[in-house]
Design a protein around this motif. Structure first.
Motif, PDB file in Angstrom:
ATOM      1  N   ASP A  98       0.936  -1.202   0.175  1.00 55.51           N
ATOM      2  CA  ASP A  98       0.042   0.205   0.117  1.00 55.51           C
ATOM      3  C   ASP A  98       0.626   1.386   0.148  1.00 55.51           C
ATOM      4  O   ASP A  98       0.591   2.244  -0.722  1.00 55.51           O
ATOM      5  N   GLU A  99       1.920   1.103   0.633  1.00 53.05           N
ATOM      6  CA  GLU A  99       2.850   2.403   0.713  1.00 53.05           C
ATOM      7  C   GLU A  99       3.661   2.675  -0.506  1.00 53.05           C
ATOM      8  O   GLU A  99       3.798   3.660  -1.078  1.00 53.05           O
ATOM      9  N   LEU A 131       2.371   2.092  -3.685  1.00 48.44           N
ATOM     10  CA  LEU A 131       1.511   2.566  -4.306  1.00 48.44           C
ATOM     11  C   LEU A 131       1.129   3.964  -4.006  1.00 48.44           C
ATOM     12  O   LEU A 131       0.987   4.743  -4.934  1.00 48.44           O
ATOM     13  N   GLN A 132       1.278   4.437  -2.627  1.00 44.66           N
ATOM     14  CA  GLN A 132       1.201   5.861  -2.309  1.00 44.66           C
ATOM     15  C   GLN A 132       2.267   6.792  -3.045  1.00 44.66           C
ATOM     16  O   GLN A 132       1.665   7.983  -3.157  1.00 44.66           O
ATOM     17  N   VAL A 133       3.517   6.362  -3.132  1.00 42.28           N
ATOM     18  CA  VAL A 133       4.528   6.981  -3.549  1.00 42.28           C
ATOM     19  C   VAL A 133       4.707   6.736  -5.100  1.00 42.28           C
ATOM     20  O   VAL A 133       5.819   7.150  -5.726  1.00 42.28           O
ATOM     21  N   ASP A 134       3.843   5.900  -5.754  1.00 47.08           N
ATOM     22  CA  ASP A 134       3.641   5.852  -7.239  1.00 47.08           C
ATOM     23  C   ASP A 134       3.664   7.180  -7.925  1.00 47.08           C
ATOM     24  O   ASP A 134       2.623   7.851  -7.857  1.00 47.08           O
TER      25      ASP A 134
END
Length: 191
Positions: A127-128, A130-133
């Motif tokens: 999840d993390e 994906l958040q910095v994608d």
């Protein structure tokens, strides 16, 4: 994506010389369009991950995660490869982090654009990651109150694109402009 005329380019490394003692490296193979990374304690204790890059985007978002004995490679938010070391590898060394500089005789210097390089003091979960994608080519206007019949200027992320085509084109100020003025759809009268 890195440019060049073949060979393996060193993107980033932390190792002293061309050996596997307390080493970390990320290489790009121009001919196979593959990113490969390894962490190693010595010649026998190492783990590698590798993946072919996506062919369409001009920017690639690469995330490497070491969580205890597991080493994972994400490309554009998708887990592409993951391997386990036999034990937690000790990477303690006095070597410096080098960007784009060849370490071994078979390496070439990195030739391309590197937008951002981040190191974290913890292992990111999926999840993390994906958040910095940071993939480009997204509309980034924040929620905006727009009154019926008005238009708004669109903002998009930094892009590598050289041509644009907005669709549908009705009411678009310039369908070939990177950030045109976009109309709001008209509401129909309800009976």
């Amino acid at each position: 994506m890195p440019s060049g005329n073949g060979g393996t380019q060193m993107i980033v490394s932390k190792q002293s010389g061309c050996n596997l003692n307390a080493a970390f490296w990320v290489r790009y193979s121009f001919t196979s369009e593959t990113i490969t990374s390894a962490i190693s304690e010595n010649d026998t204790l190492l783990v590698t991950v590798s993946a072919k890059l996506d062919p369409d985007p001009c920017w690639q978002h690469i995330v490497l995660v070491r969580n205890n004995t597991n080493y994972s490679l994400y490309v554009n938010g998708v887990l592409k490869d993951s391997n386990n070391a036999p034990k937690r590898l000790d990477l303690t060394a006095n070597s410096n982090v080098k960007v784009g500089e060849p370490i071994c005789p078979t390496d070439r210097p990195f030739s391309g654009d590197l937008d951002e390089l981040q190191f974290y003091n913890k292992a990111l979960n999926q999840d993390e990651v994906l958040q910095v994608d940071l993939r480009p080519d997204k509309i980034i206007n924040s929620d905006t109150l727009i009154y019926l019949g008005n238009s708004f200027d669109v903002d998009i992320t930094q892009t590598c694109a050289t041509q644009f085509s907005w669709s549908p084109t009705t009411g678009v100020s310039d369908p070939s402009n990177q950030m045109p003025l976009l109309p709001l759809p008209k509401l129909r009268n309800m009976p």
